[in-house]
Motif scaffolding. Structure first.
Motif, PDB file in Angstrom:
ATOM      1  N   ARG C 321     -72.186  64.241  -5.698  1.00 28.11           N
ATOM      2  CA  ARG C 321     -73.041  65.364  -5.298  1.00 28.11           C
ATOM      3  C   ARG C 321     -73.586  65.183  -3.881  1.00 28.11           C
ATOM      4  NH1 ARG C 321     -74.745  69.216  -9.127  1.00 28.11           N
ATOM      5  NH2 ARG C 321     -76.446  69.617  -7.701  1.00 28.11           N
ATOM      6  N   SER C 322     -73.076  64.160  -3.162  1.00 29.80           N
ATOM      7  CA  SER C 322     -73.597  63.887  -1.826  1.00 29.80           C
ATOM      8  C   SER C 322     -72.684  64.489  -0.770  1.00 29.80           C
ATOM      9  CB  SER C 322     -73.688  62.366  -1.638  1.00 29.80           C
ATOM     10  OG  SER C 322     -73.711  62.059  -0.269  1.00 29.80           O
ATOM     11  N   ARG C 323     -73.271  64.958   0.314  1.00 28.01           N
ATOM     12  CA  ARG C 323     -72.429  65.510   1.387  1.00 28.01           C
ATOM     13  C   ARG C 323     -71.698  64.407   2.136  1.00 28.01           C
ATOM     14  NH1 ARG C 323     -77.381  66.242   4.133  1.00 28.01           N
ATOM     15  NH2 ARG C 323     -77.618  68.134   2.962  1.00 28.01           N
ATOM     16  N   TYR C 324     -72.111  63.130   1.964  1.00 26.92           N
ATOM     17  CA  TYR C 324     -71.434  62.050   2.673  1.00 26.92           C
ATOM     18  C   TYR C 324     -70.216  61.526   1.920  1.00 26.92           C
ATOM     19  CZ  TYR C 324     -75.969  62.117   4.973  1.00 26.92           C
ATOM     20  OH  TYR C 324     -77.092  62.520   5.614  1.00 26.92           O
ATOM     21  N   TRP C 325     -70.310  61.409   0.586  1.00 26.74           N
ATOM     22  CA  TRP C 325     -69.231  60.764  -0.167  1.00 26.74           C
ATOM     23  C   TRP C 325     -68.489  61.708  -1.099  1.00 26.74           C
ATOM     24  CZ3 TRP C 325     -74.138  58.418   0.084  1.00 26.74           C
ATOM     25  CH2 TRP C 325     -74.214  57.307   0.949  1.00 26.74           C
TER      26      TRP C 325
END
Lengths: 329, 329, 329
Positions: C321-325
């Motif tokens: 749910r992260s924009r990085y991973w």
């Protein structure tokens, strides 16, 4: 109410997100309500207020750093678990310097668990609610036995499964009737307001009233459901013959408060039917509270808000298969 | 069999739904089979029969009131958990007036949990089976410690982890061989039939035979799997050296009975392969039964049918990834 | 590394699958690495090596017989749980003839549970990892109390929640500082290497070094993460004041080793960000280890690798749910 939402929007973003985080403990995405909750916590005790503040900030900042959804963060969804983690650890554990580190770490973990459970429940469209707070605090509370910084584990107000329950039951029943006929009005007044206050671990009438005022600012139906839940959490355990001290401290009431708000106001379409369903859910939450408390007592853990989470999940999952409440997702 | 399904269709709908609810305890959507099960329960004891009747009616009526799928209700899927809740609470708890209220409340909750778990397992196409009954009864049984209406918690037939296990083992082994060589035939006959009967908490040979007859009316393969499960539930614990009293009461057998019916008859395509898989599942159910019983003993709870549920779930989830049994859902 | 993958491909298929099964314990799909792991296990003790060999063969053959995906089998995914089941049961239970039967049965069950959890986690694209090994071994370990073939249950190195924790804490703290200042270098060297070795239950420095060499052959970043995890698993419990014997045996380190490898190397895109996330996950694994150990101590069960599994699952679900991973699945 409209005026409070205007104020909510006028507050600078960082503060608004923090206040909303506190407000979301009672499902209120409203900075005014959240501010009243935080003030109430400081009224109940400076340490509890500070711990809640540290918690809500830690969990919200973690959500920013890990890159979770801006909309969710802005709605305060990454704040309410941290708000609860702080006062919880300070109530049940020793007040040592290490504890502030634990509050920060646990609030950060509650944000990770929040995102994880949001992902797991996403296909079902079911809310995560306070489960990250409960799971994280349980883990930290049972972990402290292994660390020198703490000389004891969590201290519970309840006794769990009493060994001498057979011998006591006759005496306590007659004693209870005597007490009941004398003090019943006072006990109800105390128990119902404290039942609302105990959602954030405050054993205080005034805090409970402030919480109810804060909820009413967001929604009158919400406040009505909270009050109904507190009444269910006092009447039902009295009828079942539960321990009177626990009832008067509101310890049977804070879970039905949340269950009835969730089922009767927030997550199902408001109607007479959903109000009746909320009542059934509230009654079953009392029994779930007793069951889980006895189940966890040997390991020395409190139920926290898990009875609410379990019953709410069951009712919301079930509602999605009903022709009255469900949608076809 | 065809004649029984003709009778099934001829029975008036409300009665048919109730009877089918009883029949679904052994996966039989057949009112004739269900009626035989109910009669068998009354033969085993009037209270058990009444409690099962109250349970099946409460849970089915709740499903109507909450608006769950008519097809599911008609198939008896909202009846079998209530059927089990009634006799279960009467076997393990005190027979007080409050207990009837508990049976009604627990049966209602079992319907909510049934719908919730059906929703959770829906994407996987895996049956909920008796898990709502188990979870609901566990919660009510451990809750009674907090309520004055009950002077004790559930009473188990098993001992759990024995403290003196080391000292006993030599003596008990030799004693066991003596008993084994004398009474082995009688013990088998008793243990196998009681193993089937204990699915509904009846410690009775005649009830077990009636259950087998009822299953055979619906399906001969079903009855064969039930009988095989009972044999596995006697032979395997004898080979592993489990407690003989528990074996003779059928308490190692009722879970493999259900596992082998589920894996070998109901949920996988009937074949020699699925019969062998059912045998492996039955054997592992015995070990799971022992493990879960020891795990729950400190908290004073019986395993109920959870060993069956766990092993069945594992095998059905796994089967969906197999090139022999799976489909590409 | 390239040369090792060339050898991997040159090994005959049945052997390659078995070796890769051993390699997958540390996420290495590489027969050379797996062979080094197996050799290290035999170096640690003949019985442990034999038990691991029997386990990996039983679980892999079961996967063939039940018709699970050839690609998964070929990658060793149905081998690593069996590899762990063998030495685990031999470490914690009595070495009786029945135990070999238990190792085979438990390895077979671990394959069924593996396939089941792969199906459950499939919509989320989250790895099952060693959870089948943990769940299967817990069940078999707590089951043996019921069987005559074993005169005792599992024996733990840890004490769980100590009754006299209050009295001890002052004395032990000062004693600990004395020890700390004397032996700190030796303790670190031992604890860190044993921390890697304890993933497969070896209390041995040389085995830990061989494991690190094996991992380095597959990936230097993997070996770096394993070493970092071992350091976290020594430094963090020292800072929190955990039991020194457990720290020196590497019993706080083997879980962070796996967590940091999973989060920092295998399942997220390698970057500085994911390395920092792995560090946070490693620190929280230490607290989870302490919590779960105290939770399981009353029932007599070790944590095995479940702290790693829980924390890894939380971080991987959250990462999605992260924009990085995350990806948008």
């Amino acid at each position: 109410m409209d005026w409070s939402l205007s104020i909510d929007k006028a507050i600078p973003k960082p503060l608004r997100v923090i206040f909303r985080g506190a407000g979301q403990v009672f499902f209120c995405c409203n900075a005014v309500t959240g501010l009243i909750f935080l003030i109430a916590l400081y009224v109940g005790g400076i340490t509890a207020g500070l711990a809640a503040t540290v918690g809500v900030i830690s969990s919200t900042v973690t959500a920013y750093l890990l890159g979770f959804s801006d909309d969710d963060i802005d709605a305060g969804l990454y704040g309410f678990n941290g708000t609860l983690v702080g006062p919880c650890l300070f109530l049940f554990l020793e007040n040592t310097p290490q504890l502030w580190l634990f509050v920060v770490l646990a609030s950060m973990l509650s944000t990770v668990v929040m995102a994880a459970l949001m992902r797991i429940l996403q296909p079902y469209n079911i809310p995560v609610s306070t489960s990250p707070f409960v799971l994280t605090c349980w883990m930290f509370m049972v972990a402290v036995y292994s660390f020198d910084g703490f000389s004891r584990g969590p201290v519970l107000p309840a006794q769990g499964i009493p060994v001498e329950i057979v011998a006591d039951s006759v005496a306590s029943t007659s004693a209870w009737f005597a007490t009941f006929t004398q003090d019943v009005t006072v006990a109800w007044y105390t128990a119902i307001t404290k039942g609302v206050a105990e959602v954030m671990f405050a054993d205080s009438i005034i805090v409970g009233i402030l919480f109810l005022v804060g909820i009413a600012i967001t929604s009158l139906r919400g406040a009505f459901m909270a009050l109904s839940g507190a009444i269910v959490g006092v009447v039902v355990p009295i009828l079942l013959g539960a321990d009177q001290t626990l009832i008067e401290m509101g310890l049977y009431a804070f879970n039905p408060v949340l269950t009835m708000m969730a089922v009767g106001w927030v997550f199902l379409k408001p109607s007479t039917g959903s109000a009746l369903l909320a009542l059934l859910a509230g009654i079953l939450t009392v029994i779930c509270q007793a069951g889980l408390a006895n189940f966890l007592a040997p390991i020395g853990l409190p139920t926290l808000t898990f009875p609410f989470v379990l019953v709410m999940w069951m009712f919301l999952f079930a509602a999605s298969r009903s022709r009255y409440w469900g949608n076809s997702n």
